[in-house]
Scaffold this motif. Structure first.
Motif, PDB file in Angstrom:
ATOM      1  N   ASN A 138       7.727  17.668 -12.437  1.00  0.00           N
ATOM      2  CA  ASN A 138       6.942  16.812 -12.154  1.00  0.00           C
ATOM      3  C   ASN A 138       5.523  17.527 -12.335  1.00  0.00           C
ATOM      4  O   ASN A 138       4.358  17.378 -11.742  1.00  0.00           O
ATOM      5  N   THR A 139       5.541  18.353 -13.284  1.00  0.00           N
ATOM      6  CA  THR A 139       4.343  19.418 -13.584  1.00  0.00           C
ATOM      7  C   THR A 139       3.889  19.238 -15.349  1.00  0.00           C
ATOM      8  O   THR A 139       4.763  19.028 -16.189  1.00  0.00           O
ATOM      9  N   VAL A 140       2.722  19.282 -15.467  1.00  0.00           N
ATOM     10  CA  VAL A 140       2.082  19.403 -16.856  1.00  0.00           C
ATOM     11  C   VAL A 140       1.355  20.448 -16.898  1.00  0.00           C
ATOM     12  O   VAL A 140       0.810  20.951 -15.958  1.00  0.00           O
ATOM     13  N   TYR A 141       1.256  21.269 -18.036  1.00  0.00           N
ATOM     14  CA  TYR A 141       0.705  22.458 -18.110  1.00  0.00           C
ATOM     15  C   TYR A 141      -0.367  22.556 -19.348  1.00  0.00           C
ATOM     16  O   TYR A 141      -0.174  21.719 -20.299  1.00  0.00           O
ATOM     17  N   LEU A 142      -1.286  23.272 -19.511  1.00  0.00           N
ATOM     18  CA  LEU A 142      -2.191  23.346 -20.510  1.00  0.00           C
ATOM     19  C   LEU A 142      -2.381  24.994 -20.607  1.00  0.00           C
ATOM     20  O   LEU A 142      -3.050  25.671 -20.025  1.00  0.00           O
ATOM     21  N   GLN A 143      -1.644  25.638 -21.768  1.00  0.00           N
ATOM     22  CA  GLN A 143      -1.865  27.005 -22.110  1.00  0.00           C
ATOM     23  C   GLN A 143      -3.213  27.042 -23.001  1.00  0.00           C
ATOM     24  O   GLN A 143      -3.228  26.499 -23.816  1.00  0.00           O
ATOM     25  N   MET A 144      -3.900  27.848 -22.387  1.00  0.00           N
ATOM     26  CA  MET A 144      -5.243  28.061 -23.312  1.00  0.00           C
ATOM     27  C   MET A 144      -5.458  29.317 -23.519  1.00  0.00           C
ATOM     28  O   MET A 144      -5.448  30.450 -23.054  1.00  0.00           O
ATOM     29  N   ASN A 145      -5.301  29.620 -24.915  1.00  0.00           N
ATOM     30  CA  ASN A 145      -5.498  31.088 -25.669  1.00  0.00           C
ATOM     31  C   ASN A 145      -6.905  31.027 -26.288  1.00  0.00           C
ATOM     32  O   ASN A 145      -7.429  30.116 -26.780  1.00  0.00           O
ATOM     33  N   SER A 146      -7.314  32.296 -26.743  1.00  0.00           N
ATOM     34  CA  SER A 146      -8.615  32.456 -27.337  1.00  0.00           C
ATOM     35  C   SER A 146      -9.670  31.859 -26.867  1.00  0.00           C
ATOM     36  O   SER A 146     -10.438  31.128 -27.631  1.00  0.00           O
ATOM     37  N   LEU A 147      -9.883  31.816 -25.526  1.00  0.00           N
ATOM     38  CA  LEU A 147     -10.937  31.199 -24.808  1.00  0.00           C
ATOM     39  C   LEU A 147     -12.277  31.522 -25.208  1.00  0.00           C
ATOM     40  O   LEU A 147     -12.227  32.898 -25.572  1.00  0.00           O
ATOM     41  N   ASN A 148     -13.265  30.743 -25.495  1.00  0.00           N
ATOM     42  CA  ASN A 148     -14.583  31.100 -25.677  1.00  0.00           C
ATOM     43  C   ASN A 148     -15.538  30.514 -24.621  1.00  0.00           C
ATOM     44  O   ASN A 148     -14.848  29.377 -23.857  1.00  0.00           O
ATOM     45  N   PRO A 149     -16.746  30.906 -24.399  1.00  0.00           N
ATOM     46  CA  PRO A 149     -17.688  30.438 -23.375  1.00  0.00           C
ATOM     47  C   PRO A 149     -17.795  28.821 -23.611  1.00  0.00           C
ATOM     48  O   PRO A 149     -17.963  28.186 -22.094  1.00  0.00           O
ATOM     49  N   ASP A 150     -17.561  28.209 -24.604  1.00  0.00           N
ATOM     50  CA  ASP A 150     -17.767  26.733 -24.699  1.00  0.00           C
ATOM     51  C   ASP A 150     -16.567  26.001 -24.317  1.00  0.00           C
ATOM     52  O   ASP A 150     -16.613  24.835 -24.030  1.00  0.00           O
ATOM     53  N   ASP A 151     -15.502  26.744 -23.831  1.00  0.00           N
ATOM     54  CA  ASP A 151     -14.530  26.221 -22.879  1.00  0.00           C
ATOM     55  C   ASP A 151     -14.664  26.064 -21.613  1.00  0.00           C
ATOM     56  O   ASP A 151     -13.841  25.487 -20.766  1.00  0.00           O
ATOM     57  N   THR A 152     -15.684  26.671 -21.129  1.00  0.00           N
ATOM     58  CA  THR A 152     -15.906  26.521 -19.621  1.00  0.00           C
ATOM     59  C   THR A 152     -16.312  25.206 -19.152  1.00  0.00           C
ATOM     60  O   THR A 152     -17.201  24.374 -19.891  1.00  0.00           O
ATOM     61  N   ALA A 153     -15.570  24.626 -18.134  1.00  0.00           N
ATOM     62  CA  ALA A 153     -15.708  23.217 -17.721  1.00  0.00           C
ATOM     63  C   ALA A 153     -14.921  23.200 -16.609  1.00  0.00           C
ATOM     64  O   ALA A 153     -13.976  24.042 -16.311  1.00  0.00           O
ATOM     65  N   VAL A 154     -14.670  22.026 -15.990  1.00  0.00           N
ATOM     66  CA  VAL A 154     -13.994  21.396 -14.902  1.00  0.00           C
ATOM     67  C   VAL A 154     -12.906  20.723 -15.801  1.00  0.00           C
ATOM     68  O   VAL A 154     -13.221  19.846 -16.563  1.00  0.00           O
ATOM     69  N   TYR A 155     -11.544  21.136 -15.445  1.00  0.00           N
ATOM     70  CA  TYR A 155     -10.568  20.535 -16.301  1.00  0.00           C
ATOM     71  C   TYR A 155      -9.589  19.546 -15.481  1.00  0.00           C
ATOM     72  O   TYR A 155      -9.202  20.155 -14.240  1.00  0.00           O
ATOM     73  N   TYR A 156      -9.693  18.457 -15.787  1.00  0.00           N
ATOM     74  CA  TYR A 156      -8.759  17.319 -14.966  1.00  0.00           C
ATOM     75  C   TYR A 156      -7.402  17.103 -15.716  1.00  0.00           C
ATOM     76  O   TYR A 156      -7.661  16.664 -17.066  1.00  0.00           O
ATOM     77  N   CYS A 157      -6.525  16.649 -15.049  1.00  0.00           N
ATOM     78  CA  CYS A 157      -5.186  16.112 -15.593  1.00  0.00           C
ATOM     79  C   CYS A 157      -5.354  14.644 -15.347  1.00  0.00           C
ATOM     80  O   CYS A 157      -6.074  14.344 -14.492  1.00  0.00           O
ATOM     81  N   ALA A 158      -4.869  13.636 -15.978  1.00  0.00           N
ATOM     82  CA  ALA A 158      -4.749  12.169 -15.879  1.00  0.00           C
ATOM     83  C   ALA A 158      -3.457  11.756 -16.346  1.00  0.00           C
ATOM     84  O   ALA A 158      -2.657  12.157 -17.223  1.00  0.00           O
ATOM     85  N   ALA A 159      -2.924  10.787 -15.617  1.00  0.00           N
ATOM     86  CA  ALA A 159      -1.805   9.986 -16.123  1.00  0.00           C
ATOM     87  C   ALA A 159      -1.973   8.765 -16.298  1.00  0.00           C
ATOM     88  O   ALA A 159      -2.735   7.744 -15.733  1.00  0.00           O
ATOM     89  N   ASP A 160      -1.182   8.239 -17.486  1.00  0.00           N
ATOM     90  CA  ASP A 160      -1.500   6.821 -18.043  1.00  0.00           C
ATOM     91  C   ASP A 160      -0.090   6.101 -17.720  1.00  0.00           C
ATOM     92  O   ASP A 160       1.064   6.447 -18.387  1.00  0.00           O
TER      93      ASP A 160
END
Length: 129
Positions: free
Chosen positions: A77-99
């Protein structure tokens, strides 16, 4: 009712990697298309990535394509987001959502936040330069 809880956010240096997770309780995630959105300070919420119910299709915003990978483990029951090569523009609050889409075709997905029925509380990702 589905409760979504994100985890794994934090502070990382530019060029680094981070994996955020979204775990659901209350119902199985199997009939849900799952997506990640993000919202940076002073900006509107934007789509990041989506994965179909069975995980057979994924789609990414151009800004993260080739750097981020969305995946899901319906048994956990889990979803993942692997984030590589991060840069300052990726700074944010990250939300998951279900449809909730049990009657749609297996390949269906939406990048429009208005289509999503449930949202998590968000996890902060900060990328320092």
């Amino acid at each position: 009712q589905v409760q979504l809880v994100e985890s794994g956010g934090g502070l990382v240096q530019a060029g680094g990697s981070l994996r955020v997770s979204c775990t659901a309780s209350g119902r199985t995630l199997s009939p849900y298309v799952m997506a990640w959105f993000r919202q940076a300070p002073g900006k509107e919420r934007e789509f990041v990535a989506v994965i179909t119910r069975g995980g057979g299709r994924t789609y990414y915003a151009d800004s993260v394509k080739g750097r981020f990978t969305i995946s899901r483990d319906n048994a956990k029951n889990t979803v993942y987001l692997q984030m590589n090569s991060l840069n300052p523009d990726d700074t944010a609050v990250y939300y998951c959502a279900a449809d909730y889409t049990p009657y749609y075709s297996a390949g269906y997905y939406s990048t429009n936040g208005a289509a999503y029925d449930y949202w998590g509380q968000g996890t902060q990702v900060t990328v320092s330069s």
